[in-house]
Design a protein around this motif. Structure first.
Motif, PDB file in Angstrom:
ATOM      1  N   UNK A 194       0.697  -0.571   0.455  1.00  0.00           N
ATOM      2  CA  UNK A 194       0.404  -0.243  -0.121  1.00  0.00           C
ATOM      3  C   UNK A 194       0.655   1.219   0.002  1.00  0.00           C
ATOM      4  N   UNK A 195       2.053   1.766  -0.477  1.00  0.00           N
ATOM      5  CA  UNK A 195       2.783   2.528  -0.991  1.00  0.00           C
ATOM      6  C   UNK A 195       3.630   2.842   0.633  1.00  0.00           C
ATOM      7  N   UNK A 196       3.494   1.766   1.538  1.00  0.00           N
ATOM      8  CA  UNK A 196       4.528   1.486   2.614  1.00  0.00           C
ATOM      9  C   UNK A 196       5.456   0.610   2.352  1.00  0.00           C
ATOM     10  N   UNK A 197       6.684   0.855   3.468  1.00  0.00           N
ATOM     11  CA  UNK A 197       8.031   0.211   3.806  1.00  0.00           C
ATOM     12  C   UNK A 197       7.845  -0.243   4.953  1.00  0.00           C
ATOM     13  N   UNK A 198       7.792  -1.481   5.071  1.00  0.00           N
ATOM     14  CA  UNK A 198       8.755  -2.082   6.117  1.00  0.00           C
ATOM     15  C   UNK A 198      10.053  -2.736   6.722  1.00  0.00           C
ATOM     16  N   UNK A 199      10.452  -2.767   7.858  1.00  0.00           N
ATOM     17  CA  UNK A 199      11.749  -3.762   8.514  1.00  0.00           C
ATOM     18  C   UNK A 199      10.424  -4.921   8.203  1.00  0.00           C
ATOM     19  N   UNK A 200      11.544  -5.663   7.925  1.00  0.00           N
ATOM     20  CA  UNK A 200      10.562  -7.409   7.276  1.00  0.00           C
ATOM     21  C   UNK A 200      10.068  -8.171   9.125  1.00  0.00           C
ATOM     22  N   UNK A 201      11.545  -7.234   9.883  1.00  0.00           N
ATOM     23  CA  UNK A 201      11.212  -7.644  11.629  1.00  0.00           C
ATOM     24  C   UNK A 201      10.056  -6.790  12.342  1.00  0.00           C
ATOM     25  N   UNK A 202       9.714  -5.520  11.477  1.00  0.00           N
ATOM     26  CA  UNK A 202       9.192  -4.287  12.106  1.00  0.00           C
ATOM     27  C   UNK A 202       7.063  -5.229  11.409  1.00  0.00           C
ATOM     28  N   UNK A 203       6.679  -5.438  10.622  1.00  0.00           N
ATOM     29  CA  UNK A 203       5.655  -5.586  10.284  1.00  0.00           C
ATOM     30  C   UNK A 203       4.800  -6.574  10.870  1.00  0.00           C
ATOM     31  N   UNK A 204       4.402  -6.940  10.994  1.00  0.00           N
ATOM     32  CA  UNK A 204       3.613  -7.647  12.441  1.00  0.00           C
ATOM     33  C   UNK A 204       2.402  -7.906  12.525  1.00  0.00           C
ATOM     34  N   UNK A 205       1.852  -8.602  12.929  1.00  0.00           N
ATOM     35  CA  UNK A 205      -0.340  -8.782  12.818  1.00  0.00           C
ATOM     36  C   UNK A 205      -0.213  -7.697  13.825  1.00  0.00           C
ATOM     37  N   UNK A 206      -1.282  -6.899  13.641  1.00  0.00           N
ATOM     38  CA  UNK A 206      -2.552  -6.339  14.563  1.00  0.00           C
ATOM     39  C   UNK A 206      -2.821  -6.808  15.527  1.00  0.00           C
ATOM     40  N   UNK A 207      -3.032  -8.224  15.797  1.00  0.00           N
ATOM     41  CA  UNK A 207      -3.884  -8.617  16.855  1.00  0.00           C
ATOM     42  C   UNK A 207      -2.572  -9.129  17.829  1.00  0.00           C
ATOM     43  N   UNK A 208      -1.861 -10.296  17.275  1.00  0.00           N
ATOM     44  CA  UNK A 208      -1.765 -11.050  18.394  1.00  0.00           C
ATOM     45  C   UNK A 208       0.696 -10.683  17.977  1.00  0.00           C
ATOM     46  N   UNK A 209       0.980 -10.403  17.494  1.00  0.00           N
ATOM     47  CA  UNK A 209       1.821  -8.854  17.168  1.00  0.00           C
ATOM     48  C   UNK A 209       3.245 -10.133  16.921  1.00  0.00           C
ATOM     49  N   UNK A 210       3.072 -11.142  16.284  1.00  0.00           N
ATOM     50  CA  UNK A 210       3.823 -11.798  15.063  1.00  0.00           C
ATOM     51  C   UNK A 210       4.111 -11.783  14.238  1.00  0.00           C
TER      52      UNK A 210
END
Length: 232
Positions: free
Chosen positions: A118-134
């Motif tokens: 969606x036009x945004x970028x994350x470190x792989x380890x920063x892209x977390x599930x908003x529920x379980x945060x994994x």
């Protein structure tokens, strides 16, 4: 009489003077620099024989001229990048051309593992599930209301639940009395026949197939004793 010892270029005597020996003979320092020295790509001056010379992509530099074009930091002993013929230290390159992580706000360094959506970028380890945060990594996810959820968390949080078994409906399903049901959960209360896709009726909120409803609740003919239904 001593043998002549002259510069091969200008012919001046080299006795008592500093010289540099080449395949073409000895040269005084000025002649050597003018004949063999390279021109600095930055300052356009000759790079003398006593200067440290740096070379990059067919360009020659004085050591002091080999620097970041933005912050002027020396690149002689630093990692650097060339962008549109401009030399940039890693910090300046990342600041100008690298993405910022949407989660932590830090620079996503070139060559590091990242995720884009969606036009945004994350470190792989920063892209977390908003529920379980994994970390979601390469797993499937579902975007919803600004968050990103792994499939199990999304189903637990948002997916409709069957009115009978209370488990989530991941696909298909039918609606009965404005509630979702698994197709296999919508059964006749009398004979347990699946009712999805066929006519049925209800009594006291319980669903019945036509046959069971007739047998259980419809008035009976006083002559033949069979149920009198709407289709009779």
């Amino acid at each position: 009489m001593s043998e002549a010892f002259d510069c091969a270029k200008c012919g001046e005597s080299l006795y008592g003077r500093k010289y540099i020996q080449t395949d073409g003979g000895p040269h005084c320092v000025p002649c050597y620099d003018n004949t063999f020295a390279n021109t600095c790509a930055e300052c356009q001056q000759l790079i003398g024989h006593d200067s440290r010379e740096l070379f990059y992509e067919d360009r020659h530099f004085h050591e002091g001229c080999f620097r970041c074009c933005r912050c002027q930091r020396s690149l002689a002993d630093e990692p650097f990048t060339c962008q549109d013929s401009e030399l940039l230290c890693n910090d300046c390159y990342c600041s100008a051309f690298s993405s910022q992580c949407s989660a932590c706000g830090e620079t996503v360094m070139p060559g590091s593992r990242k995720l884009e959506y969606g036009g945004q970028t994350w470190h792989e380890h920063c892209f977390l599930c908003s529920g379980c945060e994994q970390p979601l990594g390469s797993h499937s996810f579902v975007p919803d209301k600004g968050g990103h959820y792994c499939v199990p968390c999304y189903e637990n949080k948002f997916a409709p639940r069957c009115a009978r078994c209370s488990k989530t409906l991941t696909q298909g399903g039918v609606t009965y009395r404005d509630q979702p049901w698994h197709r296999e959960c919508l059964l006749c209360t009398g004979c347990q026949t699946p009712l999805a896709g066929q006519q049925f009726t209800s009594r006291d909120d319980d669903p019945y197939c036509v046959d069971c409803y007739g047998e259980l609740f419809a008035p009976k003919c006083s002559s033949c004793k069979r149920p009198i239904t709407g289709g009779t």
